[in-house]
Every structure is written in C-alpha cells, then in structure tokens.
Scaffold this motif. Sequence first.
Motif, PDB file in Angstrom:
ATOM      1  N   GLU A  39       0.855  -1.185   0.000  1.00  0.00           N
ATOM      2  CA  GLU A  39       0.000   0.000   0.000  1.00  0.00           C
ATOM      3  C   GLU A  39       0.889   1.231   0.000  1.00  0.00           C
ATOM      4  OE1 GLU A  39      -3.368   2.081   2.864  1.00  0.00           O
ATOM      5  OE2 GLU A  39      -2.767   0.016   3.253  1.00  0.00           O
ATOM      6  N   SER A  40       0.403   2.299  -0.596  1.00  0.00           N
ATOM      7  CA  SER A  40       1.150   3.556  -0.576  1.00  0.00           C
ATOM      8  C   SER A  40       0.186   4.705  -0.331  1.00  0.00           C
ATOM      9  CB  SER A  40       1.894   3.765  -1.893  1.00  0.00           C
ATOM     10  OG  SER A  40       0.983   3.949  -2.946  1.00  0.00           O
ATOM     11  N   GLU A  41       0.679   5.730   0.334  1.00  0.00           N
ATOM     12  CA  GLU A  41      -0.100   6.933   0.595  1.00  0.00           C
ATOM     13  C   GLU A  41       0.763   8.138   0.286  1.00  0.00           C
ATOM     14  OE1 GLU A  41      -1.280   6.870   4.670  1.00  0.00           O
ATOM     15  OE2 GLU A  41      -2.711   5.240   4.390  1.00  0.00           O
ATOM     16  N   TYR A  42       0.164   9.101  -0.387  1.00  0.00           N
ATOM     17  CA  TYR A  42       0.833  10.369  -0.627  1.00  0.00           C
ATOM     18  C   TYR A  42       0.231  11.362   0.365  1.00  0.00           C
ATOM     19  CZ  TYR A  42       1.983  14.799  -2.806  1.00  0.00           C
ATOM     20  OH  TYR A  42       2.417  16.075  -3.022  1.00  0.00           O
ATOM     21  N   TRP A  43       1.036  11.859   1.292  1.00  0.00           N
ATOM     22  CA  TRP A  43       0.543  12.728   2.349  1.00  0.00           C
ATOM     23  C   TRP A  43       0.506  14.192   1.948  1.00  0.00           C
ATOM     24  CZ3 TRP A  43       3.732  10.402   6.962  1.00  0.00           C
ATOM     25  CH2 TRP A  43       3.190   9.151   7.298  1.00  0.00           C
ATOM     26  N   GLY A  44       1.129  14.557   0.853  1.00  0.00           N
ATOM     27  CA  GLY A  44       1.115  15.940   0.392  1.00  0.00           C
ATOM     28  C   GLY A  44       2.312  16.731   0.889  1.00  0.00           C
ATOM     29  N   VAL A  45       2.238  18.054   0.665  1.00  0.00           N
ATOM     30  CA  VAL A  45       3.319  18.951   1.074  1.00  0.00           C
ATOM     31  C   VAL A  45       3.085  19.347   2.528  1.00  0.00           C
ATOM     32  CG1 VAL A  45       4.449  21.154   0.637  1.00  0.00           C
ATOM     33  CG2 VAL A  45       3.589  19.808  -1.269  1.00  0.00           C
ATOM     34  N   LYS A  46       4.101  19.151   3.354  1.00  0.00           N
ATOM     35  CA  LYS A  46       4.009  19.499   4.773  1.00  0.00           C
ATOM     36  C   LYS A  46       5.229  20.320   5.164  1.00  0.00           C
ATOM     37  CE  LYS A  46       1.240  15.643   6.278  1.00  0.00           C
ATOM     38  NZ  LYS A  46       0.074  16.435   6.559  1.00  0.00           N
ATOM     39  N   THR A  47       5.040  21.180   6.156  1.00  0.00           N
ATOM     40  CA  THR A  47       6.136  21.980   6.691  1.00  0.00           C
ATOM     41  C   THR A  47       6.958  21.122   7.643  1.00  0.00           C
ATOM     42  OG1 THR A  47       4.752  23.939   6.539  1.00  0.00           O
ATOM     43  CG2 THR A  47       6.700  24.085   7.934  1.00  0.00           C
ATOM     44  N   MET A  48       8.275  21.207   7.499  1.00  0.00           N
ATOM     45  CA  MET A  48       9.172  20.419   8.342  1.00  0.00           C
ATOM     46  C   MET A  48       9.563  21.221   9.580  1.00  0.00           C
ATOM     47  SD  MET A  48      11.526  18.603   5.449  1.00  0.00           S
ATOM     48  CE  MET A  48      11.821  20.023   4.428  1.00  0.00           C
ATOM     49  N   ALA A  49      10.041  20.540  10.585  1.00  0.00           N
ATOM     50  CA  ALA A  49      10.439  21.185  11.829  1.00  0.00           C
ATOM     51  C   ALA A  49      11.715  22.009  11.657  1.00  0.00           C
ATOM     52  CB  ALA A  49      10.650  20.143  12.922  1.00  0.00           C
ATOM     53  N   TYR A  50      12.563  21.617  10.732  1.00  0.00           N
ATOM     54  CA  TYR A  50      13.815  22.341  10.481  1.00  0.00           C
ATOM     55  C   TYR A  50      14.156  22.225   8.998  1.00  0.00           C
ATOM     56  CZ  TYR A  50      15.622  17.588  10.914  1.00  0.00           C
ATOM     57  OH  TYR A  50      15.830  16.242  10.773  1.00  0.00           O
ATOM     58  N   LYS A  51      15.022  23.080   8.535  1.00  0.00           N
ATOM     59  CA  LYS A  51      15.399  23.080   7.123  1.00  0.00           C
ATOM     60  C   LYS A  51      16.248  21.859   6.783  1.00  0.00           C
ATOM     61  CE  LYS A  51      15.536  28.025   6.180  1.00  0.00           C
ATOM     62  NZ  LYS A  51      16.396  29.140   5.725  1.00  0.00           N
ATOM     63  N   ILE A  52      15.972  21.289   5.626  1.00  0.00           N
ATOM     64  CA  ILE A  52      16.787  20.214   5.071  1.00  0.00           C
ATOM     65  C   ILE A  52      17.175  20.670   3.669  1.00  0.00           C
ATOM     66  CG2 ILE A  52      16.887  17.808   4.344  1.00  0.00           C
ATOM     67  CD1 ILE A  52      14.701  17.199   6.372  1.00  0.00           C
ATOM     68  N   ASN A  53      18.455  20.805   3.422  1.00  0.00           N
ATOM     69  CA  ASN A  53      18.951  21.262   2.115  1.00  0.00           C
ATOM     70  C   ASN A  53      18.273  22.564   1.675  1.00  0.00           C
ATOM     71  OD1 ASN A  53      20.452  18.925   2.083  1.00  0.00           O
ATOM     72  ND2 ASN A  53      19.014  17.829   0.780  1.00  0.00           N
ATOM     73  N   LYS A  54      18.151  23.492   2.598  1.00  0.00           N
ATOM     74  CA  LYS A  54      17.553  24.813   2.366  1.00  0.00           C
ATOM     75  C   LYS A  54      16.069  24.759   2.013  1.00  0.00           C
ATOM     76  CE  LYS A  54      21.927  26.760   0.879  1.00  0.00           C
ATOM     77  NZ  LYS A  54      22.661  27.431  -0.188  1.00  0.00           N
ATOM     78  N   ASN A  55      15.382  23.682   2.357  1.00  0.00           N
ATOM     79  CA  ASN A  55      13.948  23.543   2.118  1.00  0.00           C
ATOM     80  C   ASN A  55      13.197  23.549   3.433  1.00  0.00           C
ATOM     81  OD1 ASN A  55      13.791  23.139  -0.805  1.00  0.00           O
ATOM     82  ND2 ASN A  55      14.941  21.267  -0.399  1.00  0.00           N
ATOM     83  N   ARG A  56      12.110  24.298   3.492  1.00  0.00           N
ATOM     84  CA  ARG A  56      11.248  24.337   4.672  1.00  0.00           C
ATOM     85  C   ARG A  56      10.094  23.352   4.580  1.00  0.00           C
ATOM     86  NH1 ARG A  56      12.570  26.313   9.276  1.00  0.00           N
ATOM     87  NH2 ARG A  56      13.516  28.350   9.246  1.00  0.00           N
ATOM     88  N   LYS A  57       9.720  22.961   3.354  1.00  0.00           N
ATOM     89  CA  LYS A  57       8.599  22.054   3.133  1.00  0.00           C
ATOM     90  C   LYS A  57       9.063  20.882   2.286  1.00  0.00           C
ATOM     91  CE  LYS A  57       5.091  25.613   3.342  1.00  0.00           C
ATOM     92  NZ  LYS A  57       3.894  26.158   2.744  1.00  0.00           N
ATOM     93  N   GLY A  58       8.249  19.847   2.251  1.00  0.00           N
ATOM     94  CA  GLY A  58       8.579  18.691   1.440  1.00  0.00           C
ATOM     95  C   GLY A  58       7.351  17.847   1.167  1.00  0.00           C
ATOM     96  N   HIS A  59       7.410  17.052   0.105  1.00  0.00           N
ATOM     97  CA  HIS A  59       6.360  16.100  -0.232  1.00  0.00           C
ATOM     98  C   HIS A  59       6.607  14.833   0.578  1.00  0.00           C
ATOM     99  CE1 HIS A  59       4.677  18.151  -3.794  1.00  0.00           C
ATOM    100  NE2 HIS A  59       5.909  18.595  -3.967  1.00  0.00           N
ATOM    101  N   TYR A  60       5.626  14.428   1.376  1.00  0.00           N
ATOM    102  CA  TYR A  60       5.751  13.236   2.209  1.00  0.00           C
ATOM    103  C   TYR A  60       5.027  12.067   1.541  1.00  0.00           C
ATOM    104  CZ  TYR A  60       7.607  15.682   6.293  1.00  0.00           C
ATOM    105  OH  TYR A  60       8.404  16.384   7.165  1.00  0.00           O
ATOM    106  N   ALA A  61       5.641  10.895   1.599  1.00  0.00           N
ATOM    107  CA  ALA A  61       5.030   9.675   1.066  1.00  0.00           C
ATOM    108  C   ALA A  61       5.257   8.531   2.049  1.00  0.00           C
ATOM    109  CB  ALA A  61       5.615   9.328  -0.289  1.00  0.00           C
ATOM    110  N   PHE A  62       4.288   7.631   2.122  1.00  0.00           N
ATOM    111  CA  PHE A  62       4.312   6.509   3.056  1.00  0.00           C
ATOM    112  C   PHE A  62       4.100   5.222   2.262  1.00  0.00           C
ATOM    113  CE2 PHE A  62       1.726   3.799   6.008  1.00  0.00           C
ATOM    114  CZ  PHE A  62       2.738   3.517   6.896  1.00  0.00           C
ATOM    115  N   LEU A  63       4.965   4.235   2.464  1.00  0.00           N
ATOM    116  CA  LEU A  63       4.880   2.968   1.747  1.00  0.00           C
ATOM    117  C   LEU A  63       4.821   1.808   2.732  1.00  0.00           C
ATOM    118  CD1 LEU A  63       7.834   3.534  -0.752  1.00  0.00           C
ATOM    119  CD2 LEU A  63       5.446   4.091  -1.131  1.00  0.00           C
ATOM    120  N   LYS A  64       3.976   0.841   2.437  1.00  0.00           N
ATOM    121  CA  LYS A  64       3.953  -0.424   3.166  1.00  0.00           C
ATOM    122  C   LYS A  64       4.428  -1.482   2.193  1.00  0.00           C
ATOM    123  CE  LYS A  64      -0.008   0.725   6.067  1.00  0.00           C
ATOM    124  NZ  LYS A  64      -1.401   0.367   6.425  1.00  0.00           N
TER     125      LYS A  64
END
Length: 118
Positions: A39-64
């Motif tokens: 199963e897979s779920e696309y969670w969408g764009v979410k704000t992260m707690a801290y910057k990663i590679n100068k990005n504040r947001k990211g596309h989250y995905a969940f896979l089983k």
Amino acid sequence: MPLYEHVFISRQDLSNTQAEGLIEHFGSVLSDNGGSLVESEYWGVKTMAYKINKNRKGHYAFLKTDAPATAIQEMERLMRLHDDVMRVLTIKVDEHAEGPSVQMQKRDDRGDRRERRN
C-alpha cells in the motif's frame, strides 16, 4: 517475507504528479527485486520542523512493503542517490495496520483526544 514501512520526503519544488511518480518508481524497484508494494499513501506537502537542504517544506510519502532485505537495501540505496529525495526512514514491523495511516485520518475521527475546556 518481512514487512516494512517507509516514509520519505522529496523536494518541495516537485509537482504532485512527480512526487507520486517517485512512489511508483520505488515500487517498481521493489517488484524487480522480488518484493511487493502492499500500500502507498501520498501525504502531500508538509512543513518540516527544520530546514533540510535549504527547504522548509517537502512532499511526504508513506509505503507499506512486503519484500526481502536485499530488495529493501536496493530501494534505500536508490532513494539516497536520487536527487529529489531528501530523507528516508524505514522500519521493520510485525504486521501492517489496517486502514489509512494516522496522517490520512480526519481530525474528527481521532476520538482519543480530550475535549477543550473554555
């Protein structure tokens, strides 16, 4: 075969279809190596707690997944090499939970929360 759950974060400047395409791509990597994407779920764009590679947001995905360890290692290796993937988390589980993940449930459906006092 062992059961795994994966969450990965991809760059915020990707479109939704490109981010969902990453899920399909890594699912095909698993199937090529003898595993399967349960199963897979696309969670969408979410704000992260801290910057990663100068990005504040990211596309989250969940896979089983249900795959041998070699297939998981190959998928993780390709995820870490892919320029669009910023972070990967893989957890081995005894069984997959039924239904949608907590992120996909509506806020109303979470009955275990206490009521607010005014």
